[in-house]
Scaffold this motif. Structure first.
Motif, PDB file in Angstrom:
ATOM      1  N   ASP A   1      26.309  40.264  40.345  1.00 50.16           N
ATOM      2  CA  ASP A   1      27.634  40.789  40.289  1.00 50.16           C
ATOM      3  C   ASP A   1      28.629  41.362  41.270  1.00 50.16           C
ATOM      4  O   ASP A   1      29.203  41.313  41.223  1.00 50.16           O
ATOM      5  CB  ASP A   1      27.341  41.302  38.766  1.00 50.16           C
TER       6      ASP A   1
ATOM      7  N   THR B   1      30.895  38.086  42.444  1.00 45.86           N
ATOM      8  CA  THR B   1      31.122  38.364  41.350  1.00 45.86           C
ATOM      9  C   THR B   1      32.336  38.764  41.501  1.00 45.86           C
ATOM     10  O   THR B   1      33.521  38.703  42.193  1.00 45.86           O
ATOM     11  CB  THR B   1      30.257  38.275  39.892  1.00 45.86           C
ATOM     12  N   LYS B   2      32.082  40.055  41.418  1.00 45.17           N
ATOM     13  CA  LYS B   2      33.109  41.431  41.772  1.00 45.17           C
ATOM     14  C   LYS B   2      33.479  40.869  42.838  1.00 45.17           C
ATOM     15  O   LYS B   2      34.850  41.404  43.218  1.00 45.17           O
ATOM     16  CB  LYS B   2      32.511  42.637  41.211  1.00 45.17           C
TER      17      LYS B   2
ATOM     18  N   GLU C   1      36.274  38.631  43.193  1.00 43.52           N
ATOM     19  CA  GLU C   1      37.529  39.092  41.830  1.00 43.52           C
ATOM     20  C   GLU C   1      38.278  40.262  42.957  1.00 43.52           C
ATOM     21  O   GLU C   1      39.267  40.042  43.048  1.00 43.52           O
ATOM     22  CB  GLU C   1      36.945  39.709  40.958  1.00 43.52           C
TER      23      GLU C   1
END
Length: 278
Positions: A143, A147-148, A151
């Protein structure tokens, strides 16, 4: 019927059910997320409309957050920067229906003053972009690293730190608007974190990963202030004593001068020139 056939039949039966569940699952809009009230004391992130409950923090995780906030706040005050550092609880909108809650968020004071009284979840919207977000790696490493990172990069947040207690390092990612996205540098335990935005920040990686108790630091800080105040008071008293001594000396000299003048006047009255007296 063989086990393989039974398994194939079971999967075929389950797939339509899973598909129906997926199709009927309600995805939250960003506005619905802001008003969402879930389990007490549970924070939720929003990822493509899905609520993601955040795991409880370890004591180390909490202490790292507190220490980093402490260091940043002191740095901002020392450099007279109009910036605010907040720990877990401040959200950052990263996409249309996605919002993350970094461990540390730094934004301008003007942005913070605009959103502080806003009802609902405390989330910085697209126009209220923070200048720094920090994630402390815990259970789901992917994450934070993948993922983060994507983002925050897409949201064009200028700087993103990944504090990794397991790998004993801090990764600083910057320049989200670069053609190839973030570039990054790793800082190990024997070095200090280098930030393009806070170039004079004194932050040892070793100390960040093994943080002292912030409350004790504040006690030491207050004790130092008290000692400095006492020293200043002593210096003021010494200066006052010196001023008083000088004033007394001036008055004594003035009294002597007046006495000498009176004596000279009496001598003149007696017909004696005081200037001729050896």
């Amino acid at each position: 019927m063989t086990q393989a056939v039974e398994r194939a039949t079971e999967v075929a039966i389950q797939q339509p059910q899973e598909q129906v569940q997926s199709e009927t699952e309600h995805l939250l809009t960003f506005q619905e997320y802001l008003a969402y009230e879930g389990e007490p004391d549970v924070l939720y992130e929003l990822f493509r409309g899905k609520l993601i409950p955040m795991p409880a923090q370890s004591h180390l995780h909490t202490n790292i957050c507190k220490f980093l906030i402490y260091k940043l706040q002191r740095y901002f005050a020392d450099k007279n920067l109009d910036l605010v550092a907040n720990s877990l609880g401040t959200g950052v909108r990263t996409a249309e229906n996605s919002s993350r809650i970094p461990d540390v968020v730094v934004c301008s004071q003007s942005v913070w003053e605009e959103v502080i009284s806003r009802p609902g979840a405390g989330v910085l919207d697209f126009a209220e972009k923070p200048i720094l977000v920090v994630e402390i790696v815990s259970s789901n490493r992917r994450d934070d690293y993948v993922t983060k990172r994507y983002e925050y990069e897409m949201a064009e947040i200028p700087e993103y730190w990944i504090v990794d207690p397991q790998k004993k390092r801090v990764r600083v990612l910057a320049n989200a608007t670069h053609e190839e996205g973030y570039n990054w540098v790793d800082f190990s335990e024997d070095s200090s974190v280098v930030s393009g935005q806070f170039d004079q920040l004194d932050l040892s990686v070793q100390e960040l990963l093994n943080p002292p108790v912030v409350e004790q630091l504040i006690k030491e800080e207050q004790a130092k202030i008290k000692t400095l105040e006492q020293e200043a008071q002593t210096e003021r008293q010494r200066a006052e004593n010196e001023r008083q001594r000088a004033e007394n000396e001036r008055q004594r000299a003035e009294t002597e001068c007046q006495r000498a003048e009176k004596l000279a006047q009496r001598l003149r009255e007696m017909g004696i020139n005081p200037e001729e007296i050896d």
